[in-house]
Design a protein around this motif. Structure first.
Motif, short mmCIF file in Angstrom:
data_model
loop_
_atom_site.label_atom_id
_atom_site.label_comp_id
_atom_site.label_asym_id
_atom_site.label_seq_id
_atom_site.Cartn_x
_atom_site.Cartn_y
_atom_site.Cartn_z
N ARG A 52 -11.81 23.66 -10.39
CA ARG A 52 -12.57 24.00 -9.18
C ARG A 52 -12.12 23.21 -7.96
NH1 ARG A 52 -17.53 22.89 -12.51
NH2 ARG A 52 -17.28 24.45 -14.07
N SER A 53 -11.36 22.14 -8.18
CA SER A 53 -10.98 21.29 -7.05
C SER A 53 -9.61 20.67 -7.31
CB SER A 53 -12.01 20.18 -6.87
OG SER A 53 -11.97 19.28 -7.97
N ASP A 54 -9.05 20.09 -6.25
CA ASP A 54 -7.77 19.39 -6.40
C ASP A 54 -7.91 18.21 -7.35
OD1 ASP A 54 -6.55 21.13 -4.67
OD2 ASP A 54 -6.66 19.80 -2.93
N GLU A 55 -9.07 17.55 -7.34
CA GLU A 55 -9.31 16.41 -8.22
C GLU A 55 -9.30 16.87 -9.68
OE1 GLU A 55 -12.80 13.19 -9.28
OE2 GLU A 55 -12.74 14.03 -7.26
N GLU A 56 -9.96 17.98 -9.98
CA GLU A 56 -9.95 18.51 -11.35
C GLU A 56 -8.54 18.94 -11.75
OE1 GLU A 56 -12.63 21.63 -12.45
OE2 GLU A 56 -14.38 20.56 -11.68
N ALA A 57 -7.79 19.48 -10.80
CA ALA A 57 -6.41 19.89 -11.09
C ALA A 57 -5.57 18.67 -11.46
CB ALA A 57 -5.81 20.62 -9.89
N GLN A 58 -5.75 17.57 -10.72
CA GLN A 58 -5.00 16.34 -11.00
C GLN A 58 -5.38 15.79 -12.38
OE1 GLN A 58 -2.47 14.95 -9.39
NE2 GLN A 58 -2.34 13.36 -10.94
#
Length: 122
Positions: A52-58
């Protein structure tokens, strides 16, 4: 969608996978949820992680990369284990040192992987 991909999806569903409302971001093929809970694209033949977010992607990327490093270390452990029985005592000592180091690294990676998985769930 090719008939081969449709056949793969049908085989996965017969084996217990479930169709999902999601599609692969790379190719647009419908994703199936495997028994392990992972989302899988039968066309790309890889698991897919929805974020859902860039943080979750990282975080997801870190988990996948750690898993790959762990697999490589495991393969080296197996390789060294097979070579040990053919070695002389002095050579065996060097291999055992390497094996011990790899086992320590594998254990640390497993611990980090477990911690990353717990963080993802919270």
């Amino acid at each position: 969608m090719s008939s081969d991909v449709v056949k793969k999806i049908a085989q996965l569903v017969r084996a217990g996978a479930a169709l999902t409302p999601y599609t692969c971001p790379a190719c647009g093929t419908v994703l199936v949820r495997l028994k392990t809970g992972e989302l899988y694209c039968a066309n790309c033949e890889r698991t897919v992680v929805l974020v859902r977010s860039d943080e979750e992607a990282q975080q997801a990327l870190e988990v996948v990369q750690l898993r790959e490093v762990r697999r490589i270390v495991f393969d080296k452990i197996i390789q060294l284990g097979k070579e040990i029985e053919k070695l002389s005592a002095p050579e065996m000592v060097d291999h055992l040192r390497s094996l011990s180091l790899l086992l320590d690294i594998y254990e640390r990676l497993a611990k980090i992987h477990g911690e990353a998985g717990r963080e993802k769930k919270t």
